[in-house]
Design an enzyme around this catalytic site. Structure first.
Site, PDB file in Angstrom:
ATOM      1  N   ASP A 418       0.780  -1.233   0.000  1.00  0.00           N
ATOM      2  CA  ASP A 418       0.000   0.000   0.000  1.00  0.00           C
ATOM      3  C   ASP A 418       0.812   1.283   0.000  1.00  0.00           C
ATOM      4  O   ASP A 418       0.247   2.359  -0.222  1.00  0.00           O
ATOM      5  CB  ASP A 418      -0.969  -0.014   1.185  1.00  0.00           C
ATOM      6  CG  ASP A 418      -2.153  -0.936   0.927  1.00  0.00           C
ATOM      7  OD1 ASP A 418      -2.360  -1.309  -0.241  1.00  0.00           O
ATOM      8  OD2 ASP A 418      -2.870  -1.277   1.877  1.00  0.00           O
ATOM      9  N   TYR A 506     -10.104  -0.461   1.455  1.00  0.00           N
ATOM     10  CA  TYR A 506      -9.868  -0.862   2.842  1.00  0.00           C
ATOM     11  C   TYR A 506      -9.531   0.346   3.701  1.00  0.00           C
ATOM     12  O   TYR A 506      -8.871   1.287   3.257  1.00  0.00           O
ATOM     13  CB  TYR A 506      -8.732  -1.882   2.928  1.00  0.00           C
ATOM     14  CG  TYR A 506      -9.220  -3.283   3.259  1.00  0.00           C
ATOM     15  CD1 TYR A 506      -9.782  -3.570   4.503  1.00  0.00           C
ATOM     16  CD2 TYR A 506      -9.137  -4.310   2.333  1.00  0.00           C
ATOM     17  CE1 TYR A 506     -10.238  -4.840   4.804  1.00  0.00           C
ATOM     18  CE2 TYR A 506      -9.590  -5.593   2.625  1.00  0.00           C
ATOM     19  CZ  TYR A 506     -10.136  -5.850   3.868  1.00  0.00           C
ATOM     20  OH  TYR A 506     -10.594  -7.111   4.163  1.00  0.00           O
TER      21      TYR A 506
END
Length: 803
Positions: A418, A506
């Site tokens: 990420d 998320y």
């Protein structure tokens, strides 16, 4: 009515007696008024003194029902004259650095707002942290304050070949020099294909996808009742995945079509497009293969031709008619709980804030630390002290990974790291009363990334004190005769520094939690939407069918943290305290033996020896200690790391993309700290994990000695996730919390929370039958009123300056 015990007179009093009695009453009344006046004056003076105390200290107990005190000062504004060595860059500093770089003719930079992919332009500007030794020289030894410098990331599409360049620029207030940023052991130069896609690239890709939509309009309309171009209320949206290919050097991204509804990742339609964005010449970028209903085609024209001729397997997925009952939305549905809407319990601060915030420096109950929000990596804490003793120099998030499995091109390609998805700058505005308590202090941050000028992210970080609802410590001492000797206890009130990183679907709730007994907790709570894919029989082995025509694919969450402990100084040792089974002859009965557990200390001497692969058959503590520092009992002062979410990476390290996330193979690794190894990952690893810019295994390859050295622990925690129907619409945090603890291990002579005046000691005197409750000077209860604030939420991150 007369009282029964009051004597009754049957005769009238004489006038003289009456007059005398009246005079006496008047004199007594006059005296009483004088006394009452004096008492009232004393009370007024006392109230004035109390009010002055409240105004001066902000911590006096209120019993008048007025507003609660303000408490300690919370001033998050960074002093521009003394920002400190860890602070992020201010707007003015970013502007100064950007203007300096644009003025360097040799760099051939084009301003971001005018640049093309084939130009050289600034992608990001953030703080470049000074060397640790320079910082400690300033903080501990009276040395000069380190120069504040910036790291500037340049997408150099004009170079031959195109590359990504990083420069260190300083000083940030009035830059006068710049140099290329290189680190020994890190890949250099940084390949152009490893760069993070920016808005310029995505704009071009979006145009390619619109062309695909126009060509395949009939296929999309008849199959999904949705399309991408000119779609009004029948819109598809596309999301990308990574790595962008299956070999080092690839730049081919699969874009996945989903309905543009609330909760789009739960609404896949089984249509994907591969877009080639290799090189800096955007005229060569093109859409290549497409995937439709489990079938792969070499071009969109091939799909359309097969569809029109009826030679392919078609699908039909109508658009939902009633958006109000859409399963992926946050709209309330089901029997209301409670049946009548009732407000939930709330907390408030009767004596105001009990923590201090000045700029990026925070103090609370003996704790002190500085924080920043790295544009690349996210939250970082520095110079963490308890009662004036440094425990850790750095505690920071390094990387968050999500490794998916599946059959279609999306799940075959999805190996998320990420930092490559702007993890550090995806901390958006927090919602008071939901994301953080209403009592929290909300702090702003600034990022310069993929934009012409810096952007202010409002209320991206919150700080608050929390009653965890459990005792930190307590004991009831029974007298074993139906009574008790004493009770002692203390609530676990903690300070929480929280930010939430939303990396597309998320949400990661990131907490640093400071307990008053010297324990520091790092907790990550997972929520948000799962990434689903269109259901076909080929996906059966990767999860469960749910959410209409979707399947929730199995995936593995992993989170890596850097823990730079400095226990009693920078020269530390690392040991495991092993619990081992021992067989001992029973001294009371020599013909019997006794099995019990012994403690065995094992100091690790090299980096490879210190690698942790968690083994339930060999439980142990992981302790960092200082050989030259002991507590009052002669035991070496230490802090141990407790990992409450150890995770096993099932993918072998020698498999392709795992090289870009080698840290995930270890529950913990311990290395000598080096300025050339600042992070276990990089924002470039996502797009080429096969030959990554940062290869964590190289940190261990030299297998250096780690005895009496400045040590860093790289800790990985995680969880395997098989999505289920209760993950709709989003995964809940309950049961999805990963944590590690830094716990004192003979660092203090006793529990430091014994100094807290928030404890309570209850003792009982059997002879007098009296109960004594000692709250150590802290008032019980409160009659003040919490300050009411209007709910406000903007939810955007606008530019703070105009062109």
């Amino acid at each position: 009515m007369l009282k029964r015990d009051m004597p009754v007179s049957t005769s009238e009093p004489s006038s003289e007696k009456t007059a005398a009695a009246m005079g006496s009453k008047f004199e007594r009344s006059n005296f009483r008024w004088m006394v009452a006046t004096v008492v009232l004056l004393v009370v007024c003076v006392a109230l004035v003194v109390a009010l002055v105390v409240v105004l001066l200290t902000g911590t006096t107990h209120r019993a008048d029902g007025g507003s609660c005190a303000a408490g300690y000062v919370v001033d998050p504004a960074v002093d521009p004259a003394r920002p400190g060595p860890f602070s992020d860059l201010s707007i003015e500093e970013i502007d100064s650095v950007r203007n300096y770089m644009l003025a360097q003719d040799s760099l051939e930079l084009t301003p971001w707002e005018h640049a093309l992919i084939s130009d050289n332009y600034i992608y990001a500007i953030e703080t470049h942290l000074p060397a640790k030794d320079d910082v400690l020289g300033f903080l501990d030894r009276g040395g000069p304050e380190p120069e504040r410098r910036a790291k500037v990331t340049v997408y150099a599409g004009k170079r031959t070949p195109p590359v990504v360049e990083e420069y260190i620029v300083g000083p940030v207030t009035n830059p006068s020099s710049h140099q290329v940023y290189t680190l020994s052991g890190r890949k250099f130069p940084i390949p152009f294909h490893s760069r993070v896609p920016d808005s310029k690239e995505n704009t071009i890709v979006s145009a390619k996808l619109r062309e695909v939509s126009e060509t395949a309009y009939r296929v999309l309309k008849e199959s999904f009742d949705s399309w991408f171009h000119n779609c009004t209320d029948r819109c598809l949206t596309f999301i990308d995945t990574a790595p962008r290919g299956f070999r080092s050097g690839d730049r081919k991204t699969w874009w996945y079509a989903m309905r543009g509804l609330q909760g789009m990742t739960l609404n896949p339609v089984g249509f994907m497009v591969e877009v080639n964005t290799e090189g800096a010449d955007t005229t060569q970028w093109r859409a290549e293969r497409v995937f439709y209903n489990g079938q792969l085609f070499n071009s969109v024209q091939e799909l359309v031709s097969g569809y029109n001729q009826g030679t392919i397997q078609k699908t039909t997925l109508p658009m939902p008619n009633d958006d109000n009952t859409l399963f992926s939305s946050f709209r309330r549905r089901g029997p209301p709980q409670p049946s009548t809407p009732l407000r939930a319990p709330e907390q408030f601060e009767p004596d105001g804030k009990r923590y201090k915030v000045r700029g990026r420096h925070v103090e609370y109950m003996g704790w002190s630390f500085d924080w920043r929000l790295s544009t690349t990596h996210g939250p970082q804490l520095f110079d963490i002290k308890m009662n004036g003793e440094r425990i850790a120099y750095e505690l920071s998030l390094q990387e968050i990974g999500a490794f998916y499995s599946g059959h279609d091109p999306l799940m075959l390609s999805t190996f998320f790291l990420d930092t490559g998805w702007n993890m550090g700058s995806s901390h958006f505005e927090l919602v008071p009363g939901v994301d953080c308590p209403t009592t929290a202090s909300y702090l702003d941050v600034v990022h310069q990334k993929d934009s012409a000028k810096p952007r202010m992210y409002k209320n991206a970080v919150c700080v608050f004190e929390l009653n965890t609802g459990i005792p930190l410590r307590r004991h009831y001492e029974s007298d074993f005769e139906g009574g008790y000797q004493f009770y002692g206890g203390m609530v676990d009130n903690v300070l929480v520094v929280r930010t939430i990183s939303t990396v597309f679907n998320y949400d990661y709730v990131l907490d640093f939690i400071f307990h008053q007994n010297g324990v520091l907790e790092v907790k990550t709570s997972l929520t948000g939407y799962v990434m689903s894919t269109f259901y076909t029989q080929d996906e059966e082995n990767y999860g469960y069918r749910m959410w209409q025509n979707a399947i929730g694919n199995v995936h593995h969450h992993v989170i890596n943290l850097k823990v730079d402990l400095d226990v009693g100084g920078v020269e530390n040792r690392y040991e495991t305290v092993d619990f081992v089974r021992a067989n001992k002859t029973n001294p009371l009965y020599p013909d019997l033996y006794h099995l019990h557990t012994q403690v065995q200390r094992n100091t690790k001497t090299t980096e490879r020896e210190a690698v942790l692969h968690y083994d339930f058959d060999r439980p142990k503590y992981y302790n960092f200690y200082n050989q030259g520092k002991s507590n009052s009992y002669g035991i070496k002062k230490g802090y141990r790391i407790q990992i409450n979410a150890p995770t096993k990476e099932l993918l072998p390290r020698e498999w392709g993309p795992m090289r870009g996330a080698a840290w995930a193979d270890y529950q913990m690794a311990v290395t000598r700290r080096k300025e050339t190894e600042p992070s276990s990952s990089s924002l470039y690893n996502q797009n080429d994990p096969y030959d990554p810019v940062v290869d964590f295994d190289k940190f261990l390859d030299d297998d250096e000695n780690i005895v009496d050295q400045d040590l860093v622990a790289w800790v990985t925690m995680g969880t395997h996730h098989v999505p289920h129907t209760e993950d709709a619409p989003v995964t809940a945090t309950a049961g999805n919390q990963l944590s590690l603890f830094l716990r004192p291990f003979h660092f203090f002579d006793e529990d430091p929370s014994m100094a807290s005046s928030n404890g309570v000691l209850i003792t009982y005197d059997k002879d007098s039958h009296e109960v004594d409750v000692d709250r150590f000077g802290t008032p019980y209860g409160s009659n003040c009123m919490p300050t009411e604030t209007d709910f406000a939420y903007n939810g955007t991150w606008p530019q703070v300056t105009e062109d």
